[in-house]
Motif scaffolding. Structure first.
Motif, short mmCIF file in Angstrom:
data_model
loop_
_atom_site.label_atom_id
_atom_site.label_comp_id
_atom_site.label_asym_id
_atom_site.label_seq_id
_atom_site.Cartn_x
_atom_site.Cartn_y
_atom_site.Cartn_z
N TRP A 58 0.87 -1.19 0.00
CA TRP A 58 0.00 0.00 0.00
C TRP A 58 0.89 1.22 0.00
O TRP A 58 1.80 1.35 0.80
N PHE A 95 0.24 7.27 2.66
CA PHE A 95 -0.67 8.39 2.45
C PHE A 95 0.04 9.52 1.76
O PHE A 95 -0.57 10.39 1.20
N ASP A 96 1.37 9.53 1.82
CA ASP A 96 2.05 10.64 1.16
C ASP A 96 2.11 10.40 -0.34
O ASP A 96 2.70 11.14 -1.09
N PHE A 138 -0.25 10.42 -2.66
CA PHE A 138 -1.09 11.06 -3.65
C PHE A 138 -0.69 12.50 -3.87
O PHE A 138 -0.91 13.34 -3.04
N VAL A 139 -0.10 12.71 -4.98
CA VAL A 139 0.31 14.05 -5.34
C VAL A 139 -0.21 14.34 -6.71
O VAL A 139 -0.09 13.53 -7.60
N GLY A 140 -0.75 15.46 -6.88
CA GLY A 140 -1.06 15.90 -8.23
C GLY A 140 -2.39 15.43 -8.72
O GLY A 140 -2.90 15.93 -9.69
N ILE A 192 5.03 10.39 -4.34
CA ILE A 192 6.23 11.15 -4.01
C ILE A 192 7.36 10.17 -3.79
O ILE A 192 7.18 9.16 -3.14
N THR A 219 25.52 9.54 -4.18
CA THR A 219 24.80 10.63 -3.52
C THR A 219 25.71 11.85 -3.45
O THR A 219 26.94 11.73 -3.53
N PRO A 220 25.11 13.03 -3.28
CA PRO A 220 25.94 14.24 -3.24
C PRO A 220 27.02 14.19 -2.17
O PRO A 220 28.17 14.55 -2.44
N VAL A 221 26.67 13.73 -0.99
CA VAL A 221 27.69 13.75 0.06
C VAL A 221 28.78 12.72 -0.25
O VAL A 221 29.96 12.93 0.04
N PRO A 271 20.54 2.20 -3.71
CA PRO A 271 19.61 1.71 -4.75
C PRO A 271 20.29 1.71 -6.11
O PRO A 271 21.06 2.63 -6.40
N VAL A 331 26.83 5.39 -1.70
CA VAL A 331 26.35 6.24 -0.62
C VAL A 331 27.51 6.51 0.33
O VAL A 331 28.60 5.95 0.19
N LYS A 332 27.24 7.37 1.30
CA LYS A 332 28.28 7.81 2.22
C LYS A 332 28.99 6.63 2.88
O LYS A 332 30.21 6.60 3.00
N ALA A 333 28.21 5.63 3.28
CA ALA A 333 28.79 4.48 3.96
C ALA A 333 29.83 3.77 3.09
O ALA A 333 30.84 3.27 3.59
#
Lengths: 484, 338
Positions: free
Chosen positions: A149, A152-153, A155-157, A170, A189-191, A211, A216-218
């Motif tokens: 599922w 709830f975040d 649904f955008v647009g 999102i 990633t940027p860092v 991903p 990544v930083k690690a």
């Protein structure tokens, strides 16, 4: 089955008191018909049945308080059985969860729950779930989000599909067309990028755990603490002694000590040579070569050179001599990679050049096909540009073998470190006048020691020794240099 | 330090300011005889009289318009909206007049007024009474927007708003307004503590770190700050150390505090209960991307309410409303599933 729930009649209303039941257990009720009268802080209100059926059960008696949302009665399709109707009113909290869901009949035994109630099956969430989940205010809300599922975040647009729209999410990657396939941009990633740049790490050499294999930083932290070599920057080669290791051993400076911050070149030398010495199993073979004929020939060549023809240096002759020996011993002109040996077609010889606070190795390409004069003509400007720090990248990369010459510094013998990407480096010492045995007599001779430093994964000691035999033969019979 | 409820903190703030300054008065629907819809002004009519506790007809335009005029004339009105949703009929007064008068009159007039009332999603009040509208107010230059998350800030920031010489919208967190002291203390020790000092009024536009952490920064305000604190506790069980930043005011917006935190943690989750699309979290996330790009180890995550009119159904409402588990999941996304 339908629950009659104590409704919320105002902002501040938390609970309500039953004034009277307008129907008795067993009575038939019609949808829209008042069933119960409730007292709120403002007024008394009649609550209507939402479905037709029979009043099966009354949970809250007149005069009793119930929290907003509590199931105060149940309406069923059939008249209740005798014992149900005579049973005393049970506690609402205990009873509420029994109310049966309709469509989403099995609130998913499968899938994990977040602990707030039964599960909503994925395909029905959120459409079917809510109505079927009875909720009493005294209990946690009987809804959880099923696996898969979208939060709830999501649904955008647009409104969700069940409300007539199309949901977008999102944070979900959006497929974008265009961009050439195969030209994959390095994901980091940027860092991670910033840290790699600050530490002179080559991100392309790191393994990403993020991903899509993104770095990544690690991952950068792991690379830094591993002490392994992930340095950026082009070739820098080796001459003994080895420079400081790139690893994490840190030493504190005492008062009065001078601390020099390394520039990119020194850091590269430190990293690459540490990697070479740690990962390549070096072995060393030393040979002493008589230089008299070689030096005599050079003098002859230079003495008889025509107008405008540049001089030939000791190094030029050495480059060509090595080229001849390498053609005879292709195994030395190879490199180890992933349990394979790659033997190079061309003989590209690097000459280590010391420059201010560093060194660089210009490469003379295709020496096997060039005359001594051609090599001399090419090498001189290369070395000059190297000293001025003006080499172009293709002038210091692509080597297959390296010569490191400390002959100017009255050195008897030394060993060097293999330039990564090659199988061997020749450490060339000074030409010295030494007592030698020639035809049973001790006589002074001009002799030079050379040490082949070789990768044991590419060749064994015998191959190294045979190469040196070839080289010695060529140098001691220097017409081979001209013939090669 | 007294431990009190959020709603009592609001009452205290109004009382202290009305005691301190005679120009402060309250105007709104049912603020007097009905004792306040949420009883924030209980007893005020008796104590301060009907000139300072003004019951009005049901006309938000009238309430705000009267407030603006009174403010221009030198008083300090506190306009109560029964719910912030009802400020919408008066949006013209707020956005076009309250916010702009000082500018339009070249500074000859100022509008020291407060527009306050309960805001946010609350149990089953449905689409028209259960929504978070802060973005509407944040989109008006000239306003200040205050979003207290704790009893201490409910008191302190409301007092600061009353003392401010500009129109200040104070959005009170209805969902947690009546929570008991124990509820606050369970989330974090001392969270219900309110300074007794009547002159405690913090500067508007200063965010605060309510919990320190090293792995991820949870940025929020109002009710969502308590959600974030609960999420941080859950994350701690999974070995993830979350820092919780409470923004406290949205206008002026203090980005220095969250940015400093993100420079340390390299990961950010921005949480709000209002709709995500064009919401405050969008602005905050954009500023993080603009100003801390090279410190980020993961895309900024937003946790927001669903972009739907708030459903009445309790179950649907639960689905549409962000909770601490959603924050935990977002935080873990920034840690790539750690």
């Amino acid at each position: 089955m339908a629950d009659i729930i104590l409704p919320k009649m105002g902002d501040a209303m938390e609970e309500g008191r039953i004034v009277q039941w307008l129907k008795n257990v067993g009575d038939a009720v019609k949808a829209g018909e008042p069933v119960v009268e409730i007292e709120t802080d403002k007024s008394n209100v009649e609550v209507e049945a939402e479905e037709s059926g029979f009043l099966q059960k009354i949970n809250t008696q007149p005069g009793e308080l119930a929290p907003v949302g509590a199931v105060i009665a149940v309406i069923g399709a059939e008249a209740p059985s005798a014992d149900a109707s005579s049973a005393p009113a049970p506690a609402p909290a205990a009873e509420a969860p029994k109310a049966e869901p309709k469509a989403a009949a099995a609130p998913a035994e499968s899938g994990k729950s977040n602990g707030t109630g039964p599960k909503v099956p994925e395909e029905t969430a959120p459409k079917a779930a809510p109505e079927e989940n009875p909720s009493g205010a005294s209990q946690p809300v009987m809804v959880t989000r099923a696996e898969g599922w979208k939060p709830f975040d999501s649904f955008v647009g647009a409104l969700p599909e069940n409300l007539g729209g199309t949901a977008s999410v999102i944070g979900e990657p959006i497929a974008v067309s265009g961009g050439s396939a195969g030209s994959e941009r390095l994901k980091a990633t940027p860092v991670a990028r910033a840290m790699a740049q600050a530490n002179n790490l080559d991100l392309a050499r790191l393994k990403g755990s993020g991903p899509d294999g993104g770095i990544v930083k690690a991952d950068v932290e792991a690379a830094l603490s591993s002490g392994a070599n992930f340095a950026t920057a082009p070739a820098a080669a080796s001459t003994a002694p080895a420079t400081a290791p790139a690893s994490s051993v840190s030493v504190s400076a005492a008062e009065g000590d001078e601390v020099v911050e390394y520039n990119a070149m020194r850091r590269t030398i430190a990293r690459r040579l540490t990697e070479s010495k740690q990962t390549i199993p070096h072995f060393y073979v030393t040979s002493e070569i008589d230089m008299q004929a070689y030096l005599d020939l050079r003098e002859q060549i230079n003495a008889s050179a025509g107008e405008g023809q540049g001089k030939v240096s000791v190094t030029d002759m050495l480059v060509k001599a090595c080229a001849v020996a390498l053609v005879e011993n292709p195994v030395v002109n190879s490199v180890f990679s992933d349990n394979t040996r790659i033997t190079r077609k061309s003989v590209n010889i690097g000459v280590a050049v010391a420059i201010a606070d560093g060194l660089i190795v210009p490469v003379v390409k295709n020496c096997e096909n060039k005359s001594l004069r051609a090599i001399a003509k090419e090498t001189r400007p290369l070395i000059e540009r190297a000293r001025e720090n003006k080499l172009k990248p293709d002038e210091y990369t692509g080597g297959t073998f390296t010569i490191s010459n400390l002959g100017q510094y009255d050195v008897e013998n030394f060993a060097a470190i293999i330039n990564p990407g090659e199988a061997a480096i020749l450490a060339v010492s000074s030409v010295r006048e030494v007592p030698a045995v020639v035809d049973g007599q001790i006589v002074p001779r001009k002799r030079m020691k050379v040490t082949l430093c070789a990768d044991h994964r590419v060749m064994d000691g015998v191959a190294g020794a045979i190469f040196l035999q070839s080289l010695k033969r060529v140098i001691e019979n220097p017409l081979q240099i001209l013939a090669g | 330090m007294a431990k009190i409820r959020y709603t009592d903190a609001l009452t205290l703030a109004l009382q202290e300011e009305m005691d301190r300054d005679e120009s402060v008065f309250i105007i709104g629907e049912e603020v007097g005889q009905y004792l306040g819809t949420l009883q924030v002004t209980k007893g005020f009519l008796e104590k301060y009289g009907k000139n300072r506790v003004v019951d009005t007809p049901i006309s938000e335009v009238g309430i705000i318009g009267t407030g603006i005029g009174a403010a221009m004339a030198g008083l300090r009105p506190v306009c109560e909206m029964m719910r912030m949703d009802f400020a919408l009929p008066a949006y013209d007064q707020i956005a076009q007049h309250a916010a702009k008068i000082r500018y339009m009159f070249g500074g000859q007039f100022k509008v020291p007024m407060v527009i306050r009332g309960p805001s946010g999603v609350v149990n089953q009040l449905s689409a028209q009474h259960s929504q978070a509208l802060e973005a509407l107010f944040c989109h008006c230059p000239g306003l200040k927007v205050v979003v207290p998350a704790t009893p201490a800030d409910a008191k302190g920031l409301l007092k600061s708003a009353i003392r401010d010489d500009n129109p200040v919208v104070v959005l009170e967190a209805l969902k947690i307004q009546f929570q008991k002291v124990d509820w606050w203390e369970e989330i974090q020790e001392g969270l219900s503590e309110v300074p007794d000092d009547p002159d405690f009024y913090p500067e508007l536009g200063k965010a605060k770190v309510l919990r320190e952490g090293t792995d991820v920064t949870l940025v929020g305000y109002s009710t969502m700050t308590t959600t974030n604190l609960r999420a941080a506790k859950l994350l701690e069980k999974d070995g993830i150390s979350a820092e919780v930043v409470d923004l406290r005011t949205l206008l002026p917006l203090d980005m220095a505090t969250p940015l400093a935190s993100i420079k340390k943690t390299h990961r950010a989750v921005v949480v709000q209960e209002q709709w995500g699309l064009y919401g405050c979290a969008a602005e905050i996330s954009a500023q993080i991307a603009e100003r801390a790009f090279y410190d980020l180890d993961a895309p900024v995550q937003r946790v927001t309410g669903a972009f739907v009119p708030m459903p009445y159904s309790r179950a649907l409402e639960t689905l549409a409303y962000p909770n601490e588990n959603d924050v935990v999941a977002a935080a873990k996304r920034t840690l790539y599933g750690k």
